[in-house]
Design a protein around this motif. Structure first.
Motif, PDB file in Angstrom:
ATOM      1  N   CYS A  20      35.408  64.239  69.977  1.00 37.12           N
ATOM      2  CA  CYS A  20      35.285  62.867  70.429  1.00 37.12           C
ATOM      3  C   CYS A  20      34.614  62.879  71.791  1.00 37.12           C
ATOM      4  O   CYS A  20      34.777  63.815  72.557  1.00 37.12           O
ATOM      5  N   PRO A  21      33.866  61.847  72.146  1.00 36.70           N
ATOM      6  CA  PRO A  21      33.150  61.838  73.418  1.00 36.70           C
ATOM      7  C   PRO A  21      34.108  61.819  74.595  1.00 36.70           C
ATOM      8  O   PRO A  21      35.307  61.562  74.459  1.00 36.70           O
ATOM      9  N   ALA A  22      33.549  62.093  75.757  1.00 32.24           N
ATOM     10  CA  ALA A  22      34.363  62.261  76.954  1.00 32.24           C
ATOM     11  C   ALA A  22      35.215  61.044  77.255  1.00 32.24           C
ATOM     12  O   ALA A  22      36.355  61.175  77.719  1.00 32.24           O
ATOM     13  N   ASN A  23      34.700  59.874  77.010  1.00 30.30           N
ATOM     14  CA  ASN A  23      35.436  58.667  77.370  1.00 30.30           C
ATOM     15  C   ASN A  23      36.719  58.489  76.563  1.00 30.30           C
ATOM     16  O   ASN A  23      37.602  57.736  76.962  1.00 30.30           O
ATOM     17  N   PHE A  24      36.818  59.154  75.410  1.00 28.93           N
ATOM     18  CA  PHE A  24      38.067  59.122  74.648  1.00 28.93           C
ATOM     19  C   PHE A  24      39.182  59.754  75.472  1.00 28.93           C
ATOM     20  O   PHE A  24      40.263  59.186  75.641  1.00 28.93           O
ATOM     21  N   LEU A  25      38.923  60.949  76.010  1.00 27.43           N
ATOM     22  CA  LEU A  25      39.912  61.609  76.851  1.00 27.43           C
ATOM     23  C   LEU A  25      40.167  60.817  78.119  1.00 27.43           C
ATOM     24  O   LEU A  25      41.283  60.773  78.633  1.00 27.43           O
ATOM     25  N   LYS A  26      39.122  60.203  78.620  1.00 27.93           N
ATOM     26  CA  LYS A  26      39.266  59.403  79.841  1.00 27.93           C
ATOM     27  C   LYS A  26      40.221  58.239  79.602  1.00 27.93           C
ATOM     28  O   LYS A  26      41.075  57.924  80.433  1.00 27.93           O
ATOM     29  N   ARG A  27      40.104  57.602  78.447  1.00 27.82           N
ATOM     30  CA  ARG A  27      40.990  56.474  78.143  1.00 27.82           C
ATOM     31  C   ARG A  27      42.432  56.950  77.943  1.00 27.82           C
ATOM     32  O   ARG A  27      43.382  56.280  78.367  1.00 27.82           O
ATOM     33  N   LEU A  28      42.607  58.109  77.297  1.00 26.90           N
ATOM     34  CA  LEU A  28      43.960  58.639  77.104  1.00 26.90           C
ATOM     35  C   LEU A  28      44.620  58.956  78.445  1.00 26.90           C
ATOM     36  O   LEU A  28      45.805  58.687  78.653  1.00 26.90           O
ATOM     37  N   ASN A  60      58.672  58.348  71.777  1.00 27.09           N
ATOM     38  CA  ASN A  60      57.233  58.515  71.591  1.00 27.09           C
ATOM     39  C   ASN A  60      56.535  57.164  71.637  1.00 27.09           C
ATOM     40  O   ASN A  60      57.155  56.098  71.475  1.00 27.09           O
ATOM     41  N   VAL A  61      55.257  57.225  71.921  1.00 27.37           N
ATOM     42  CA  VAL A  61      54.405  56.037  71.873  1.00 27.37           C
ATOM     43  C   VAL A  61      53.301  56.286  70.855  1.00 27.37           C
ATOM     44  O   VAL A  61      52.907  57.424  70.612  1.00 27.37           O
ATOM     45  N   GLN A  62      52.816  55.195  70.256  1.00 24.11           N
ATOM     46  CA  GLN A  62      51.645  55.236  69.388  1.00 24.11           C
ATOM     47  C   GLN A  62      50.588  54.316  69.973  1.00 24.11           C
ATOM     48  O   GLN A  62      50.877  53.154  70.280  1.00 24.11           O
ATOM     49  N   LEU A  63      49.398  54.841  70.151  1.00 27.12           N
ATOM     50  CA  LEU A  63      48.300  54.059  70.718  1.00 27.12           C
ATOM     51  C   LEU A  63      47.096  54.137  69.794  1.00 27.12           C
ATOM     52  O   LEU A  63      46.777  55.190  69.243  1.00 27.12           O
ATOM     53  N   ASN A  91      51.123  47.005  64.442  1.00 24.69           N
ATOM     54  CA  ASN A  91      52.063  46.961  65.567  1.00 24.69           C
ATOM     55  C   ASN A  91      51.919  48.205  66.437  1.00 24.69           C
ATOM     56  O   ASN A  91      52.890  48.898  66.753  1.00 24.69           O
ATOM     57  N   ILE A  92      50.679  48.473  66.805  1.00 30.11           N
ATOM     58  CA  ILE A  92      50.381  49.607  67.675  1.00 30.11           C
ATOM     59  C   ILE A  92      49.557  49.100  68.852  1.00 30.11           C
ATOM     60  O   ILE A  92      48.561  48.395  68.664  1.00 30.11           O
ATOM     61  N   GLN A  93      49.968  49.438  70.045  1.00 33.66           N
ATOM     62  CA  GLN A  93      49.230  49.041  71.233  1.00 33.66           C
ATOM     63  C   GLN A  93      47.896  49.789  71.313  1.00 33.66           C
ATOM     64  O   GLN A  93      47.767  50.915  70.820  1.00 33.66           O
ATOM     65  N   SER A  94      46.928  49.173  71.956  1.00 36.15           N
ATOM     66  CA  SER A  94      45.636  49.814  72.172  1.00 36.15           C
ATOM     67  C   SER A  94      45.685  50.677  73.428  1.00 36.15           C
ATOM     68  O   SER A  94      46.446  50.401  74.358  1.00 36.15           O
ATOM     69  N   VAL A  95      44.879  51.727  73.445  1.00 36.48           N
ATOM     70  CA  VAL A  95      44.773  52.539  74.657  1.00 36.48           C
ATOM     71  C   VAL A  95      44.187  51.684  75.772  1.00 36.48           C
ATOM     72  O   VAL A  95      43.486  50.690  75.534  1.00 36.48           O
ATOM     73  N   ALA A  96      44.468  52.071  76.984  1.00 30.73           N
ATOM     74  CA  ALA A  96      44.008  51.306  78.144  1.00 30.73           C
ATOM     75  C   ALA A  96      42.592  51.720  78.518  1.00 30.73           C
ATOM     76  O   ALA A  96      42.222  52.891  78.413  1.00 30.73           O
ATOM     77  N   GLU A  97      41.817  50.755  78.939  1.00 27.45           N
ATOM     78  CA  GLU A  97      40.524  51.070  79.520  1.00 27.45           C
ATOM     79  C   GLU A  97      40.763  51.585  80.934  1.00 27.45           C
ATOM     80  O   GLU A  97      41.714  51.201  81.602  1.00 27.45           O
ATOM     81  N   GLU A  98      39.913  52.471  81.370  1.00 23.38           N
ATOM     82  CA  GLU A  98      40.056  52.995  82.725  1.00 23.38           C
ATOM     83  C   GLU A  98      39.779  51.887  83.732  1.00 23.38           C
ATOM     84  O   GLU A  98      38.891  51.057  83.549  1.00 23.38           O
ATOM     85  N   ASN A  99      40.559  51.870  84.794  1.00 27.73           N
ATOM     86  CA  ASN A  99      40.381  50.888  85.860  1.00 27.73           C
ATOM     87  C   ASN A  99      40.151  51.591  87.183  1.00 27.73           C
ATOM     88  O   ASN A  99      40.724  52.649  87.450  1.00 27.73           O
ATOM     89  N   ASP A 100      39.325  50.994  87.999  1.00 31.73           N
ATOM     90  CA  ASP A 100      39.089  51.459  89.365  1.00 31.73           C
ATOM     91  C   ASP A 100      39.098  50.220  90.253  1.00 31.73           C
ATOM     92  O   ASP A 100      38.069  49.670  90.607  1.00 31.73           O
ATOM     93  N   SER A 101      40.300  49.775  90.592  1.00 30.73           N
ATOM     94  CA  SER A 101      40.476  48.486  91.262  1.00 30.73           C
ATOM     95  C   SER A 101      39.746  48.392  92.593  1.00 30.73           C
ATOM     96  O   SER A 101      39.232  47.339  92.956  1.00 30.73           O
TER      97      SER A 101
END
Length: 733
Positions: free
Chosen positions: A191-199, A398-401, A445-455
């Motif tokens: 998977c591309p780098a951003n997959f790991l970044k989101r995890l 456990n969580v499922q995303l 009923n599974i939450q989505s992974v979070a997008e990376e934030n840089d506030s």
């Protein structure tokens, strides 16, 4: 017979290795023996130390490394620099080209460092050699590897018991590191780098999901895999959650690499039957920790991951109702942490019909490295929350995303009892994802992974940024280490040699230099402890920075009780161009004279001084902790005592040089050496015992003289707190 012979040879090698290379760890407790070792060297210095020796116990390692993952550089990525004991020496970011470039100060005896990206699943640890030397870790890995070849495989066909539960293995065979023989070779894609970044942004290491993302563990969120259409199922390991578990500062960060989330057509669905779209993460092996390193194995948690099935319409209501418990991965530990797995290792679970659900379980700290088998471990936790042992509200493990962009269901487990202090609630201690045919599982009923934030827009994601709302502050960096102090020892008889006991003022220090994403320092927090005061006169202590006083915004926390010091409005000392910060102008106001140099158990005095700069300053220009400390002798501002070859401030009376035993030569840049080229100030990057009153330091530490005479080449660990290096009868801690 051959096997016995080889084992005998390996044992002999181990004995030779242990006897010839073993060193006691620097933080080992001093033994109770007070007998001087028979081989202790003569303590008196009989000739001069080398003219050019500065008596530093710290050296600078220049690091310049491009950090790569599967052939691609990791741009603008948070990394840690570690020592061999997994202590975090520094956090910083690679630049826009993926380069990590820094001059790092470390204890002189350190020869190997590692760089590790703060990204879940990268499985990268890049070794940095400080100098050419025997890398004993390689020898240990070699011996351990040979041992593994000779020893028999674990019997994976057997059943073992975890409490009252019967647990078997999915694989037919498991090796000595707990690696099953059914790992699939699907390394070719990722998977591309951003997959790991989101995890990493979703489940940062050490950060509580309960506090950060409570919606991930709300009661209506599904925790198991519900099959809606017959499908094959694979699981792929992402991370073991062990990354540089150290002094409490472990965190992970997002990873920025590449402009698109998915290569063309590869992440539109989760169809594992299409080899072009099944893309496991990880699989980059740069360093493997010694599998035979028992110290590391003791400090790491060796979890087992397993699964079971049940009808979706009737989940089990008790553990006894669960059937067919199968372990998938007997030891979820990556190679870099002493295990045998790579991030990206994939196991086929089987084909399952609609209406079947797959539940998951972990057995905490289950793998037995001695007997090469699983045990009941320290806890059994499942994806069906009511079956777990904690009270309602804490039973979720456990969580499922759902990562829509790459079509992956990611599952993360917390491996400790959540009612205990051991649990950090980060839910990434075992992290894997599930692959199935497209539209074959229920994701409603599974939450989505979070997008990376840089506030704050500083280039460091909020997950890793210690100050996510402050663009000038990103990382806390500590010297010597977070939670470990260094020591400054002063002999105040200068310009005379005096009793040379180096206990006239003993300070413990820990500096937190708070830096931004490009290694510039915005603030320094100096935690200082006045440990001992073996002087007959009152002394002060200060530090000087390699920057102008006008570059300092404020100084707070200085202990000012006398009237011989004048300060600028920003808190720096008045009348000096460079930034001089008075830590304490009279230490005896806070610790009585001769405290803790006889058997006086007087509580040391600790305080904190904060130095904030008007704008961030390049760390290499500012200087390195403990910066430029000096003693102000007997409250006389014109009398300063510095480390060897450190230039005093303009307030020092240069007419005091070349008196008594001092042999300074300011015109040649030589300062604060006596006639034997010995110093009056020592900086040691570890907490150490100090000499008792009237005990010269070379009588307190057996190898101090040999270290000095060698110019710092030999006995770099002279200050280690072990009975073969320290005279316990002549020191106090």
């Amino acid at each position: 017979m051959k096997t016995k012979l080889v084992l005998l040879i390996l044992t002999s090698i181990g004995v030779i290795f242990n006897n010839s290379c073993k060193k006691l760890p620097q933080d080992e407790q001093v033994t109770t023996s007070k007998r001087t070792p028979k081989n202790a060297p003569s303590n008196r210095i009989v000739k001069k130390a080398p003219d050019n020796f500065n008596f530093s116990n710290v050296k600078t390692i220049k690091i310049s490394e491009y950090i790569k993952y599967r052939g691609e550089v990791l741009r603008n990525t948070a990394v840690v620099i570690l020592d061999k004991d997994n202590n975090v020496l520094m956090k910083m970011s690679s630049d826009s080209d993926g380069l990590v470039e820094v001059d790092l100060n470390v204890p002189s005896h350190v020869n190997v460092l590692y760089i590790e990206p703060l990204v879940l699943g990268t499985n990268i640890r890049v070794p940095i050699l400080a100098k050419t030397h025997l890398d004993t870790s390689f020898l240990k890995r070699l011996i351990a590897g040979l041992g593994n070849l000779l020893l028999s495989k674990a019997n994976a066909s057997s059943v073992f018991y975890s409490g009252d539960l019967s647990v078997g293995y999915l694989a037919s065979e498991v090796d000595n590191l707990g690696v099953p023989n059914n790992i699939e070779n699907v390394n070719q894609k990722s998977c591309p780098a951003n997959f790991l970044k989101r995890l990493t942004s979703s489940l940062p290491n050490g950060k509580s999901v309960k506090n950060n993302r409570p919606h991930y563990i709300s009661s209506n969120m599904e925790t198991s895999t519900h099959i809606t259409k017959a499908t094959d199922v694979w699981i792929t390991l992402v991370d073991d959650g062990q990354s540089f578990k150290t002094t409490g500062s472990s965190q992970n960060n997002g990873w920025g690499n590449g402009d698109q989330d998915c290569p063309s057509g590869s992440c539109d669905n989760n169809n594992a039957e299409n080899s072009e779209s099944e893309v496991p993460v990880g699989l980059y092996e740069n360093y493997s920790m010694s599998a035979g390193d028992s110290t590391e194995k003791e400090s790491l948690v060796r979890n087992a991951l397993g699964f079971f099935t049940y009808p979706t319409s009737s989940p089990p209501k008790s553990l006894s109702e669960i059937e067919n418990l199968k372990i998938i991965l007997p030891n979820v530990l990556l190679k870099k942490n002493g295990g045998g797995l790579n991030s990206g290792d994939t196991v086929y679970l089987g084909k399952f019909d609609a209406g079947i659900s797959i539940g998951y379980f972990i057995i905490s700290d289950s793998w037995d490295y001695i007997n090469y088998r699983n045990t009941a471990g320290s806890g059994f936790y499942t994806s069906i929350s009511p079956l777990n042992p904690e009270a309602v509200g804490l039973e979720r493990h456990n969580v499922q995303l759902w990562d829509r962009k790459c079509g992956k269901v990611v599952i993360g487990f917390e491996d400790s009892n959540r009612e205990s202090s051991r649990s950090d609630d980060d839910f990434n201690d075992v992290l894997f994802y599930v692959s199935t045919a497209q539209d074959s599982i229920d994701n409603s009923n599974i939450q989505s992974v979070a997008e990376e934030n840089d506030s704050d827009g500083d280039g460091v994601t909020d997950a890793e940024d210690a100050y996510p709302q402050d663009g000038d502050r990103s990382y806390d960096n500590f010297f010597p280490l977070e939670g470990r102090n260094g020591v400054l020892l002063f002999e105040d008889s200068w310009p005379h040699m005096g009793d040379y006991d180096f206990n006239d003022l003993v300070l413990e220090y820990n500096f937190n230099y708070i830096s931004n994403s490009i290694d510039q320092v915005k603030e320094i927090k100096a935690k200082i402890t006045i440990k001992a005061t073996g002087a007959s006169q009152n002394n002060g202590v200060a530090i000087m920075f390699n920057t102008k006083a006008t570059n300092v915004e404020s100084v707070t926390g200085s202990l000012i009780s006398e009237d011989y010091i004048s300060l600028n409005i920003n808190g720096t000392e008045e009348g000096i161009d460079q930034a001089v910060v008075i830590l304490c102008d009279n230490v005896n106001k806070f610790l009585p004279k001769f405290s803790n140099v006889y058997h006086m158990n007087i509580q040391p005095y600790t305080f904190e001084v904060s130095i904030v700069f008007t704008s961030p300053i390049n760390r290499s220009l500012l200087g390195a902790p403990p910066y430029r400390p000096f003693l102000i002798k007997n409250l006389d501002r014109s009398s300063e005592i510095h480390q060897v070859d450190y230039v005093p401030t303009r307030k020092h009376n240069k007419g005091r040089f070349n008196k008594g035993d001092d042999s300074s030569d300011p015109e040649s840049g030589l300062y604060y050496k006596n006639t034997e080229n010995m110093p009056w100030v020592l900086n040691v990057p570890f907490p150490i015992a100090h000499p008792k009153e009237k005990v010269p330091i070379y009588d307190a530490y057996y190898y101090f003289s040999l270290w000095a005479l060698s110019g710092g080449t030999n006995y770099k660990d002279w200050y280690f707190q072990s009975s073969d290096r320290i005279n316990l009868e002549k020191t106090l801690y």
